[in-house]
Write a protein that holds these residues in place. Structure first.
Motif, PDB file in Angstrom:
ATOM      1  N   GLU A  36       0.915  -1.006   0.099  1.00 26.58           N
ATOM      2  CA  GLU A  36      -0.004   0.161   0.074  1.00 26.58           C
ATOM      3  C   GLU A  36       0.921   1.120   0.052  1.00 26.58           C
ATOM      4  O   GLU A  36       1.102   2.056   1.008  1.00 26.58           O
ATOM      5  CB  GLU A  36      -1.069   0.143   1.216  1.00 26.58           C
ATOM      6  N   SER A  93       2.349   4.766  -0.231  1.00 25.18           N
ATOM      7  CA  SER A  93       1.628   6.048   0.249  1.00 25.18           C
ATOM      8  C   SER A  93       2.539   7.013   0.386  1.00 25.18           C
ATOM      9  O   SER A  93       3.824   6.740   0.653  1.00 25.18           O
ATOM     10  CB  SER A  93       0.596   6.196   1.145  1.00 25.18           C
ATOM     11  N   GLU A 124      -8.909   9.270  -1.693  1.00 19.97           N
ATOM     12  CA  GLU A 124      -7.447   8.597  -1.875  1.00 19.97           C
ATOM     13  C   GLU A 124      -6.493   9.642  -0.892  1.00 19.97           C
ATOM     14  O   GLU A 124      -5.418   9.107  -0.567  1.00 19.97           O
ATOM     15  CB  GLU A 124      -6.616   8.743  -3.150  1.00 19.97           C
ATOM     16  N   SER A 158      -2.692   7.961  -1.108  1.00 23.05           N
ATOM     17  CA  SER A 158      -2.596   6.744  -1.879  1.00 23.05           C
ATOM     18  C   SER A 158      -1.862   6.637  -3.160  1.00 23.05           C
ATOM     19  O   SER A 158      -2.249   7.435  -3.885  1.00 23.05           O
ATOM     20  CB  SER A 158      -3.489   5.691  -1.794  1.00 23.05           C
ATOM     21  N   THR A 204      -1.240   3.848  -4.919  1.00 23.04           N
ATOM     22  CA  THR A 204      -1.750   2.789  -5.484  1.00 23.04           C
ATOM     23  C   THR A 204      -3.259   2.964  -6.405  1.00 23.04           C
ATOM     24  O   THR A 204      -3.774   2.149  -6.603  1.00 23.04           O
ATOM     25  CB  THR A 204      -1.562   1.476  -4.603  1.00 23.04           C
ATOM     26  N   SER A 205      -3.714   4.303  -6.110  1.00 18.72           N
ATOM     27  CA  SER A 205      -4.824   4.669  -6.543  1.00 18.72           C
ATOM     28  C   SER A 205      -4.933   5.238  -8.027  1.00 18.72           C
ATOM     29  O   SER A 205      -3.653   5.048  -8.672  1.00 18.72           O
ATOM     30  CB  SER A 205      -5.485   5.841  -5.742  1.00 18.72           C
TER      31      SER A 205
END
Length: 124
Positions: free
Chosen positions: A51, A53, A72, A88, A90-91
């Motif tokens: 994840e 970030s 996000e 984030s 990974t968005s």
């Protein structure tokens, strides 16, 4: 960004932070978090792992607007929630938008430096 491997994504965001004038990378919180500073002051924290970030400094009013606008973006994880957001990576957020927030974070920190420190940065 989703088509890139995790290591490619990490390199992309590391480069985005390290291209800032006088940016320095360290790991004071352990190998799982890359910290980016200018003149000894943090402007970004890149949290590694599945994840991925990034924590970024933000004007308090702007921080609230971003949190309301983008799911996000949340209050800064382990940071002063008034001044920091966690984003984030990974968005589906546009990477250029996030790079703009990195610029804003860096600029906020530079503006908080003394005039002497700011002049030293410009003289590099």
């Amino acid at each position: 960004m989703k088509t890139q491997t995790l290591s490619e994504q990490i390199k992309y965001w590391r480069d985005a932070c390290l291209t800032k004038l006088a940016s320095e990378e360290s790991t004071p919180f352990g190998e799982g978090t890359l910290v980016y500073k200018v003149a000894g002051k943090m402007f970004a924290l890149l949290r590694l792992g599945d994840e991925l970030s990034i924590n970024l400094k933000c004007d308090p009013q702007e921080a609230l607007i971003l949190r309301d606008t983008f799911h996000e973006v949340i209050p800064g994880y382990h940071m002063n929630k008034k001044h920091w957001n966690t984003v984030s990576l990974t968005s589906d957020l546009d990477p250029e938008l996030i790079k703009g927030w990195i610029d804003d974070s860096y600029d906020l920190v530079v503006k908080s430096l003394t005039k002497k420190q700011q002049a030293a940065l410009k003289g590099r």
